[in-house]
Design an enzyme around this catalytic site. Structure first.
Site, PDB file in Angstrom:
ATOM      1  N   CYS A   1       3.310   4.405 -15.519  1.00  0.00           N
ATOM      2  CA  CYS A   1       4.511   3.597 -15.765  1.00  0.00           C
ATOM      3  C   CYS A   1       4.595   3.054 -17.191  1.00  0.00           C
ATOM      4  O   CYS A   1       5.626   2.499 -17.579  1.00  0.00           O
ATOM      5  CB  CYS A   1       4.570   2.458 -14.757  1.00  0.00           C
ATOM      6  SG  CYS A   1       4.492   3.079 -13.083  1.00  0.00           S
TER       7      CYS A   1
ATOM      8  N   HIS B   1       9.457  -2.359 -17.170  1.00  0.00           N
ATOM      9  CA  HIS B   1       9.266  -1.369 -16.112  1.00  0.00           C
ATOM     10  C   HIS B   1       9.703  -1.997 -14.786  1.00  0.00           C
ATOM     11  O   HIS B   1       9.322  -3.114 -14.452  1.00  0.00           O
ATOM     12  CB  HIS B   1       7.789  -0.954 -16.072  1.00  0.00           C
ATOM     13  CG  HIS B   1       7.438  -0.177 -14.848  1.00  0.00           C
ATOM     14  ND1 HIS B   1       8.188   0.884 -14.412  1.00  0.00           N
ATOM     15  CD2 HIS B   1       6.429  -0.329 -13.942  1.00  0.00           C
ATOM     16  CE1 HIS B   1       7.656   1.361 -13.304  1.00  0.00           C
ATOM     17  NE2 HIS B   1       6.596   0.645 -12.993  1.00  0.00           N
TER      18      HIS B   1
ATOM     19  N   ASN C   1      10.893   1.937  -7.829  1.00  0.00           N
ATOM     20  CA  ASN C   1      10.029   2.151  -8.990  1.00  0.00           C
ATOM     21  C   ASN C   1       9.993   3.646  -9.313  1.00  0.00           C
ATOM     22  O   ASN C   1       9.468   4.431  -8.528  1.00  0.00           O
ATOM     23  CB  ASN C   1       8.630   1.620  -8.630  1.00  0.00           C
ATOM     24  CG  ASN C   1       7.592   1.872  -9.717  1.00  0.00           C
ATOM     25  OD1 ASN C   1       7.811   2.623 -10.648  1.00  0.00           O
ATOM     26  ND2 ASN C   1       6.428   1.252  -9.561  1.00  0.00           N
TER      27      ASN C   1
HETATM   28  N1  ACO Z   1       6.320  -4.061   5.674  1.00  0.00           N
HETATM   29  C1  ACO Z   1       5.883  -5.079   6.407  1.00  0.00           C
HETATM   30  N2  ACO Z   1       4.689  -5.667   6.220  1.00  0.00           N
HETATM   31  C2  ACO Z   1       3.915  -5.180   5.240  1.00  0.00           C
HETATM   32  C3  ACO Z   1       4.305  -4.099   4.419  1.00  0.00           C
HETATM   33  C4  ACO Z   1       5.558  -3.529   4.679  1.00  0.00           C
HETATM   34  N3  ACO Z   1       6.038  -2.507   3.953  1.00  0.00           N
HETATM   35  N4  ACO Z   1       3.335  -3.854   3.526  1.00  0.00           N
HETATM   36  C5  ACO Z   1       2.363  -4.734   3.764  1.00  0.00           C
HETATM   37  N5  ACO Z   1       2.709  -5.540   4.798  1.00  0.00           N
HETATM   38  C6  ACO Z   1       1.941  -6.641   5.399  1.00  0.00           C
HETATM   39  C7  ACO Z   1       0.466  -6.523   5.149  1.00  0.00           C
HETATM   40  O1  ACO Z   1      -0.170  -5.746   6.123  1.00  0.00           O
HETATM   41  C8  ACO Z   1       0.046  -7.956   5.163  1.00  0.00           C
HETATM   42  O2  ACO Z   1      -0.109  -8.363   6.502  1.00  0.00           O
HETATM   43  P1  ACO Z   1      -1.305  -9.346   6.932  1.00  0.00           P
HETATM   44  O3  ACO Z   1      -1.052 -10.621   6.164  1.00  0.00           O
HETATM   45  O4  ACO Z   1      -1.131  -9.453   8.397  1.00  0.00           O
HETATM   46  O5  ACO Z   1      -2.558  -8.643   6.500  1.00  0.00           O
HETATM   47  C9  ACO Z   1       1.229  -8.717   4.597  1.00  0.00           C
HETATM   48  O6  ACO Z   1       2.365  -7.847   4.742  1.00  0.00           O
HETATM   49  C10 ACO Z   1       1.071  -9.085   3.135  1.00  0.00           C
HETATM   50  O7  ACO Z   1       0.584  -7.936   2.432  1.00  0.00           O
HETATM   51  P2  ACO Z   1       0.376  -7.943   0.887  1.00  0.00           P
HETATM   52  O8  ACO Z   1      -0.187  -6.628   0.481  1.00  0.00           O
HETATM   53  O9  ACO Z   1      -0.365  -9.178   0.478  1.00  0.00           O
HETATM   54  O10 ACO Z   1       1.890  -8.078   0.408  1.00  0.00           O
HETATM   55  P3  ACO Z   1       2.417  -8.422  -1.021  1.00  0.00           P
HETATM   56  O11 ACO Z   1       3.223  -9.648  -0.979  1.00  0.00           O
HETATM   57  O12 ACO Z   1       1.333  -8.328  -2.057  1.00  0.00           O
HETATM   58  O13 ACO Z   1       3.441  -7.230  -1.271  1.00  0.00           O
HETATM   59  C11 ACO Z   1       3.515  -5.193  -2.517  1.00  0.00           C
HETATM   60  C12 ACO Z   1       2.966  -5.897  -1.287  1.00  0.00           C
HETATM   61  C13 ACO Z   1       5.041  -5.199  -2.412  1.00  0.00           C
HETATM   62  C14 ACO Z   1       3.009  -3.762  -2.543  1.00  0.00           C
HETATM   63  C15 ACO Z   1       3.093  -5.966  -3.780  1.00  0.00           C
HETATM   64  O14 ACO Z   1       1.712  -6.192  -3.753  1.00  0.00           O
HETATM   65  C16 ACO Z   1       3.440  -5.262  -5.052  1.00  0.00           C
HETATM   66  O15 ACO Z   1       4.599  -5.023  -5.359  1.00  0.00           O
HETATM   67  N6  ACO Z   1       2.422  -4.984  -5.892  1.00  0.00           N
HETATM   68  C17 ACO Z   1       2.634  -4.329  -7.172  1.00  0.00           C
HETATM   69  C18 ACO Z   1       2.851  -2.896  -6.940  1.00  0.00           C
HETATM   70  C19 ACO Z   1       3.346  -2.177  -8.144  1.00  0.00           C
HETATM   71  O16 ACO Z   1       4.152  -2.673  -8.882  1.00  0.00           O
HETATM   72  N7  ACO Z   1       2.864  -0.952  -8.285  1.00  0.00           N
HETATM   73  C20 ACO Z   1       3.346  -0.067  -9.266  1.00  0.00           C
HETATM   74  C21 ACO Z   1       2.658  -0.191 -10.568  1.00  0.00           C
HETATM   75  S1  ACO Z   1       3.280   0.896 -11.700  1.00  0.00           S
HETATM   76  C22 ACO Z   1       2.711   2.498 -11.538  1.00  0.00           C
HETATM   77  O17 ACO Z   1       1.954   2.938 -12.380  1.00  0.00           O
HETATM   78  C23 ACO Z   1       3.133   3.396 -10.406  1.00  0.00           C
END
Ligand code: ACO
Length: 346
Positions: free
Chosen positions: A112, A273, A303
């Site tokens: 990214c 990004h 993304n």
């Molecule tokens: N739907 C419903 N529940 C979900 C989902 C989903 N899609 N995904 C995870 N959960 C649940 C988890 O199991 C967890 O449940 P638990 O508390 O019972 O264990 C809870 O929701 C919270 O999970 P987290 O992983 O802590 O959720 P978070 O708020 O961190 O959101 C996310 C997850 C959206 C992936 C976030 O961490 C994020 O956006 N991170 C950055 C990702 C990113 O930008 N990546 C790209 C980088 S660039 C590149 O090079 C490609």
């Protein structure tokens, strides 16, 4: 000389999946995805669409927008992690498709952050007097690399391509009669800005994807129909990437502004990004800048990795929002880990 962006283009696949479509594949909901990411829809390649075909159309549109003929292009750079071809490189395929017969072509992989590095590379070649006109493209078919059974990642990504044309123009000091470099005024945009980029290979496990080999060790063309084990799809520690982004992106922007002696009030907007709305909101807060200075389109596209910055740049350009004489910060972050920021003047 400085490389100034003189044209932009993009290509978005027509086929669109909204959050309710995703909720049919994994246990999630429209509400959860919108709240945690800001994404509502993502566009996905279908039929004959590929990373190369999207890159070619985006590139052609950028050249048309710039009023530059394909033969005038000296350099084509394609940033991608999801090319449908390995050999020849995507940039050579784009060259063939658009008829840029005089261009030197190569691909670049920095996930990214890729478009930032493509911009910096082209700008450095132009500043060194090696090339005059560069076409830089970010094109991604992330749908081929997505594990559609993994709700932690499949909610985030989409496909698309964006492109920009950089053309050599004299730097302020080069137009001066004197040999002394004049002090650049706050509104002077005819200046070469120094980019800031970083990498941390030790943090690479947070976002990874193993290459796909057949039994003979040959890499296979990416194919949606085929199934691989989990390591051959994008794997991500979402929380780790989130923490990394909200800390490092504001830091690298501050570092860039400081190095270039720019104040935040000199910056018209920040094109970041497009990974997650909450990440962008947090960056704005940490920089103490209003959210209005951070355009977003991730609601529509998700993304798209190295395509996200040039797609947004193209949207802003075509809406007449890239005002001549303004300075814009581009900032990216992603797998590697890699991150960086560059100042562009339009
Ligand atoms: N739907 C419903 N529940 C979900 C989902 C989903 N899609 N995904 C995870 N959960 C649940 C988890 O199991 C967890 O449940 P638990 O508390 O019972 O264990 C809870 O929701 C919270 O999970 P987290 O992983 O802590 O959720 P978070 O708020 O961190 O959101 C996310 C997850 C959206 C992936 C976030 O961490 C994020 O956006 N991170 C950055 C990702 C990113 O930008 N990546 C790209 C980088 S660039 C590149 O090079 C490609």
């Amino acid at each position: 000389m400085i490389g100034r962006i003189v044209g932009t283009g993009s290509y978005i696949p027509q086929y669109c999946m909204d959050n309710n479509d995703i909720a049919k594949l994994v246990e999630t909901s429209d509400e959860w995805i919108r709240e945690r990411t800001g994404v509502a829809r993502r566009h996905i390649i279908s039929g004959e669409e590929t990373t190369v075909s999207m890159a070619s159309v985006a590139g052609k549109r950028a050249l048309e927008n710039a009023g530059i003929e394909p033969e005038e292009v000296d350099l084509i750079l394609v940033s991608t992690i999801s090319s449908n071809v390995i050999l020849p490189c995507a940039a050579c395929e784009v060259q063939k498709e658009i008829g840029a017969v005089n261009a030197t072509c190569f691909d670049l992989n920095a996930a990214c952050t890729g478009f930032i590095l493509a911009y910096n590379t082209a700008a450095a070649y132009i500043a060194a007097g090696v090339y005059k006109t560069a076409l830089i493209i970010g094109s991604e078919s992330l749908s081929n690399l997505t594990n559609w059974n993994d709700r932690g990642t499949c909610i985030l990504f989409g496909d698309g391509a964006g492109a920009a044309v950089l053309a050599a123009q004299p730097e302020a000091s080069e137009t001066s009669e004197t040999t002394d470099k004049p002090e650049a005024s706050e509104n002077d945009t005819s200046k070469l800005f120094i980019p800031v980029t970083h990498s941390n290979g030790a943090g690479g496990e947070a976002l990874s994807l193993k290459s796909r080999h057949d039994a003979n060790g040959l890499t296979k063309e990416v194919d949606k129909e085929e199934t691989f084990d989990e390591a051959h799809y994008m794997q991500m520690d979402g929380r780790a990437v989130f923490k990394f982004a909200v800390k490092k992106v504001p830091e690298v922007i501050e570092e860039t502004l400081q190095l270039n002696k720019l104040k935040k009030e000199n910056i018209a907007c920040y094109i970041l990004h497009q990974a997650n709305r909450r990440i962008i909101e947090s960056v704005a807060k940490r920089l103490d800048e209003p959210l209005e200075k951070f355009p977003m389109n991730l609601e529509e596209y998700g993304n798209t990795s190295s395509a996200s910055i040039p797609i947004l740049l193209d949207e802003w350009n075509r809406q007449g929002k890239l005002k001549s004489g303004s300075k814009i910060v581009l900032a990216g972050f992603g797998a590697g880990l890699t991150w960086g920021a560059s100042v562009i003047s339009v």
